[in-house]
Design a protein around this motif. Sequence first.
Motif, PDB file in Angstrom:
ATOM      1  N   LYS A 213     -46.267  60.557  35.329  1.00 34.17           N
ATOM      2  CA  LYS A 213     -45.584  60.325  36.608  1.00 34.17           C
ATOM      3  C   LYS A 213     -44.531  59.213  36.558  1.00 34.17           C
ATOM      4  O   LYS A 213     -43.379  59.448  36.920  1.00 34.17           O
ATOM      5  CB  LYS A 213     -46.622  60.043  37.695  1.00 34.17           C
ATOM      6  N   PRO A 214     -44.861  57.974  36.132  1.00 30.48           N
ATOM      7  CA  PRO A 214     -43.830  56.925  36.132  1.00 30.48           C
ATOM      8  C   PRO A 214     -42.689  57.198  35.162  1.00 30.48           C
ATOM      9  O   PRO A 214     -41.533  56.848  35.435  1.00 30.48           O
ATOM     10  CB  PRO A 214     -44.609  55.658  35.744  1.00 30.48           C
ATOM     11  N   LEU A 215     -42.989  57.844  34.036  1.00 28.20           N
ATOM     12  CA  LEU A 215     -41.957  58.130  33.042  1.00 28.20           C
ATOM     13  C   LEU A 215     -41.008  59.220  33.525  1.00 28.20           C
ATOM     14  O   LEU A 215     -39.791  59.124  33.342  1.00 28.20           O
ATOM     15  CB  LEU A 215     -42.609  58.545  31.720  1.00 28.20           C
ATOM     16  N   LEU A 216     -41.553  60.261  34.151  1.00 30.58           N
ATOM     17  CA  LEU A 216     -40.707  61.315  34.702  1.00 30.58           C
ATOM     18  C   LEU A 216     -39.752  60.754  35.742  1.00 30.58           C
ATOM     19  O   LEU A 216     -38.582  61.159  35.815  1.00 30.58           O
ATOM     20  CB  LEU A 216     -41.574  62.414  35.326  1.00 30.58           C
ATOM     21  N   TYR A 217     -40.256  59.827  36.553  1.00 30.54           N
ATOM     22  CA  TYR A 217     -39.401  59.218  37.579  1.00 30.54           C
ATOM     23  C   TYR A 217     -38.374  58.285  36.949  1.00 30.54           C
ATOM     24  O   TYR A 217     -37.231  58.204  37.412  1.00 30.54           O
ATOM     25  CB  TYR A 217     -40.250  58.449  38.591  1.00 30.54           C
ATOM     26  N   ALA A 218     -38.761  57.588  35.897  1.00 30.99           N
ATOM     27  CA  ALA A 218     -37.848  56.641  35.252  1.00 30.99           C
ATOM     28  C   ALA A 218     -36.679  57.357  34.581  1.00 30.99           C
ATOM     29  O   ALA A 218     -35.543  56.901  34.637  1.00 30.99           O
ATOM     30  CB  ALA A 218     -38.610  55.805  34.220  1.00 30.99           C
ATOM     31  N   TYR A 219     -36.951  58.501  33.976  1.00 31.91           N
ATOM     32  CA  TYR A 219     -35.943  59.160  33.150  1.00 31.91           C
ATOM     33  C   TYR A 219     -35.028  60.135  33.879  1.00 31.91           C
ATOM     34  O   TYR A 219     -33.945  60.449  33.397  1.00 31.91           O
ATOM     35  CB  TYR A 219     -36.624  59.918  32.006  1.00 31.91           C
ATOM     36  N   PHE A 220     -35.453  60.667  35.043  1.00 25.47           N
ATOM     37  CA  PHE A 220     -34.729  61.825  35.574  1.00 25.47           C
ATOM     38  C   PHE A 220     -33.241  61.582  35.872  1.00 25.47           C
ATOM     39  O   PHE A 220     -32.407  62.437  35.550  1.00 25.47           O
ATOM     40  CB  PHE A 220     -35.479  62.434  36.775  1.00 25.47           C
ATOM     41  N   PRO A 221     -32.809  60.422  36.434  1.00 28.93           N
ATOM     42  CA  PRO A 221     -31.365  60.256  36.653  1.00 28.93           C
ATOM     43  C   PRO A 221     -30.597  60.074  35.337  1.00 28.93           C
ATOM     44  O   PRO A 221     -29.446  60.491  35.227  1.00 28.93           O
ATOM     45  CB  PRO A 221     -31.277  58.983  37.514  1.00 28.93           C
ATOM     46  N   MET A 222     -31.244  59.444  34.347  1.00 26.54           N
ATOM     47  CA  MET A 222     -30.589  59.229  33.060  1.00 26.54           C
ATOM     48  C   MET A 222     -30.321  60.568  32.367  1.00 26.54           C
ATOM     49  O   MET A 222     -29.251  60.786  31.789  1.00 26.54           O
ATOM     50  CB  MET A 222     -31.470  58.357  32.166  1.00 26.54           C
ATOM     51  N   VAL A 223     -31.282  61.461  32.448  1.00 23.64           N
ATOM     52  CA  VAL A 223     -31.139  62.784  31.853  1.00 23.64           C
ATOM     53  C   VAL A 223     -30.019  63.557  32.535  1.00 23.64           C
ATOM     54  O   VAL A 223     -29.174  64.175  31.877  1.00 23.64           O
ATOM     55  CB  VAL A 223     -32.477  63.556  31.974  1.00 23.64           C
ATOM     56  N   VAL A 224     -29.997  63.522  33.864  1.00 22.96           N
ATOM     57  CA  VAL A 224     -28.979  64.234  34.623  1.00 22.96           C
ATOM     58  C   VAL A 224     -27.584  63.679  34.316  1.00 22.96           C
ATOM     59  O   VAL A 224     -26.631  64.441  34.101  1.00 22.96           O
ATOM     60  CB  VAL A 224     -29.273  64.146  36.139  1.00 22.96           C
ATOM     61  N   PHE A 225     -27.448  62.359  34.268  1.00 25.70           N
ATOM     62  CA  PHE A 225     -26.150  61.737  33.974  1.00 25.70           C
ATOM     63  C   PHE A 225     -25.670  62.151  32.585  1.00 25.70           C
ATOM     64  O   PHE A 225     -24.493  62.470  32.386  1.00 25.70           O
ATOM     65  CB  PHE A 225     -26.270  60.215  34.053  1.00 25.70           C
ATOM     66  N   PHE A 226     -26.574  62.144  31.619  1.00 21.34           N
ATOM     67  CA  PHE A 226     -26.221  62.507  30.241  1.00 21.34           C
ATOM     68  C   PHE A 226     -25.691  63.934  30.166  1.00 21.34           C
ATOM     69  O   PHE A 226     -24.666  64.203  29.532  1.00 21.34           O
ATOM     70  CB  PHE A 226     -27.454  62.350  29.337  1.00 21.34           C
ATOM     71  N   LEU A 227     -26.365  64.853  30.837  1.00 17.15           N
ATOM     72  CA  LEU A 227     -25.937  66.249  30.792  1.00 17.15           C
ATOM     73  C   LEU A 227     -24.621  66.463  31.533  1.00 17.15           C
ATOM     74  O   LEU A 227     -23.723  67.157  31.046  1.00 17.15           O
ATOM     75  CB  LEU A 227     -27.026  67.143  31.392  1.00 17.15           C
ATOM     76  N   LYS A 228     -24.486  65.845  32.720  1.00 14.86           N
ATOM     77  CA  LYS A 228     -23.303  66.080  33.540  1.00 14.86           C
ATOM     78  C   LYS A 228     -22.050  65.397  33.013  1.00 14.86           C
ATOM     79  O   LYS A 228     -20.945  65.931  33.123  1.00 14.86           O
ATOM     80  CB  LYS A 228     -23.571  65.626  34.989  1.00 14.86           C
ATOM     81  N   HIS A 229     -22.223  64.198  32.434  1.00 16.93           N
ATOM     82  CA  HIS A 229     -21.050  63.407  32.040  1.00 16.93           C
ATOM     83  C   HIS A 229     -20.836  63.301  30.539  1.00 16.93           C
ATOM     84  O   HIS A 229     -19.827  62.747  30.101  1.00 16.93           O
ATOM     85  CB  HIS A 229     -21.163  62.001  32.636  1.00 16.93           C
ATOM     86  N   VAL A 230     -21.749  63.844  29.757  1.00 16.76           N
ATOM     87  CA  VAL A 230     -21.595  63.793  28.299  1.00 16.76           C
ATOM     88  C   VAL A 230     -21.630  65.197  27.692  1.00 16.76           C
ATOM     89  O   VAL A 230     -20.677  65.614  27.024  1.00 16.76           O
ATOM     90  CB  VAL A 230     -22.696  62.918  27.644  1.00 16.76           C
ATOM     91  N   MET A 231     -22.708  65.926  27.934  1.00 16.79           N
ATOM     92  CA  MET A 231     -22.911  67.205  27.261  1.00 16.79           C
ATOM     93  C   MET A 231     -22.237  68.390  27.946  1.00 16.79           C
ATOM     94  O   MET A 231     -21.819  69.341  27.276  1.00 16.79           O
ATOM     95  CB  MET A 231     -24.421  67.492  27.141  1.00 16.79           C
ATOM     96  N   MET A 232     -22.098  68.356  29.265  1.00 18.45           N
ATOM     97  CA  MET A 232     -21.637  69.544  29.983  1.00 18.45           C
ATOM     98  C   MET A 232     -20.369  69.288  30.801  1.00 18.45           C
ATOM     99  O   MET A 232     -20.104  69.992  31.771  1.00 18.45           O
ATOM    100  CB  MET A 232     -22.758  70.063  30.904  1.00 18.45           C
ATOM    101  N   THR A 233     -19.594  68.289  30.431  1.00 14.48           N
ATOM    102  CA  THR A 233     -18.345  68.008  31.150  1.00 14.48           C
ATOM    103  C   THR A 233     -17.358  69.158  30.954  1.00 14.48           C
ATOM    104  O   THR A 233     -17.242  69.721  29.864  1.00 14.48           O
ATOM    105  CB  THR A 233     -17.705  66.705  30.632  1.00 14.48           C
ATOM    106  N   GLY A 234     -16.666  69.492  32.022  1.00 15.93           N
ATOM    107  CA  GLY A 234     -15.685  70.558  31.958  1.00 15.93           C
ATOM    108  C   GLY A 234     -16.256  71.951  32.132  1.00 15.93           C
ATOM    109  O   GLY A 234     -15.533  72.938  32.081  1.00 15.93           O
ATOM    110  N   MET A 235     -17.553  72.043  32.352  1.00 10.98           N
ATOM    111  CA  MET A 235     -18.198  73.349  32.491  1.00 10.98           C
ATOM    112  C   MET A 235     -18.516  73.686  33.936  1.00 10.98           C
ATOM    113  O   MET A 235     -19.137  74.717  34.232  1.00 10.98           O
ATOM    114  CB  MET A 235     -19.499  73.380  31.678  1.00 10.98           C
ATOM    115  N   GLU A 236     -18.084  72.832  34.873  1.00  7.07           N
ATOM    116  CA  GLU A 236     -18.474  72.991  36.267  1.00  7.07           C
ATOM    117  C   GLU A 236     -18.053  74.324  36.864  1.00  7.07           C
ATOM    118  O   GLU A 236     -18.716  74.849  37.759  1.00  7.07           O
ATOM    119  CB  GLU A 236     -17.898  71.856  37.115  1.00  7.07           C
ATOM    120  N   SER A 237     -16.955  74.895  36.378  1.00  7.34           N
ATOM    121  CA  SER A 237     -16.473  76.159  36.930  1.00  7.34           C
ATOM    122  C   SER A 237     -17.270  77.352  36.411  1.00  7.34           C
ATOM    123  O   SER A 237     -17.181  78.453  36.934  1.00  7.34           O
ATOM    124  CB  SER A 237     -14.991  76.351  36.593  1.00  7.34           C
TER     125      SER A 237
END
Length: 340
Positions: A276-300
Amino acid sequence: MNGQDATVKKQNYALHSLTGIILVILTGVKFNMGMPDQEWLLAFGRFAMPLFFIISGYYLFSKDGHSEKSLPRKIKHILLLIVFIKILYLLVDIIYYATGIIDLEYLITAFLICEESTMHLWFVYALFLLYLWWHIMRYFNLNIKRISLILSITVLTMSLTFGVLLRIAGIDTVAGTSTLYIDEIIYPFIGIPFFTFGYYLHMYKDEFDSRVSTPLLVLITLIGMVTPIIASFYIPKSTLYFGSVFAAIGLFMLTFRVPENRLRCRFTEFLGRSLKPLLYAYFPMVVFFLKHVMMTGMESNAAYHIVGTVASMALNLILSYATYVILRNFAKSKKKAGTL
């Protein structure tokens, strides 16, 4: 015993599973947050944070007072979680800054106040302050029941008034300030009423169970889940709805009506109990990494939100479990070294 009375041996496996599932889904919701067509989903999920506060308040109460006496330990654990998250996100942001993904202003703001990747810390801060405030009230023998109930009624009334009632009446500003903005300012304080509700739900659980039947509790919960969705089409972006209050309380109390050997799922129980505490700690970091590092430019891309949702949930699970294993092995080796 998770703060339960010493005489109670029953484990609330349903609650473990519920919290685990919510935290995993929260990761996917975070990935899609901000999309106009997702407003109904955000409104539906407004019961989640109140539910977590209710859980914390519920397990603070014990008939013999042993849970309340553990407040210093709870405060220490929450403080360590805050330090862990702050250091973790600072190190990650330093890497992002060095690679040009974020600027210096973002790095400093994220560490000192909050940014997209550290906004979730408000819940941990609020829980820390609640434990601390409860400890102070007990230490100085203050009237906990009177003070907590007065504060709870005040905060909940203000939140629902500015976020729902005034907006339904067509009043969008008060003294030149947006009612929605006032609602957002009040939101971090909602921990006060729901933490208090949890505490007294435990204290008066027998009376609650004798007066509220399971069918009625199911009906209250379903109505509480559906009405925020409907309300979101008329007053979107409210931080709390009337239904959210009923859904959080109803869903929480329903988990105690599930027999101990029914609807068992070891995986989701493990998520809610141990990760529980780890899932809560990591979730925004994971989302930021995917949206701004791994999947940039794929929004369309039409598959962007589907792939991103699945990937963010999977990555959060992997990181959380890996950290859990490392911490568990470290604790075992430390314990073994202490016995030599």
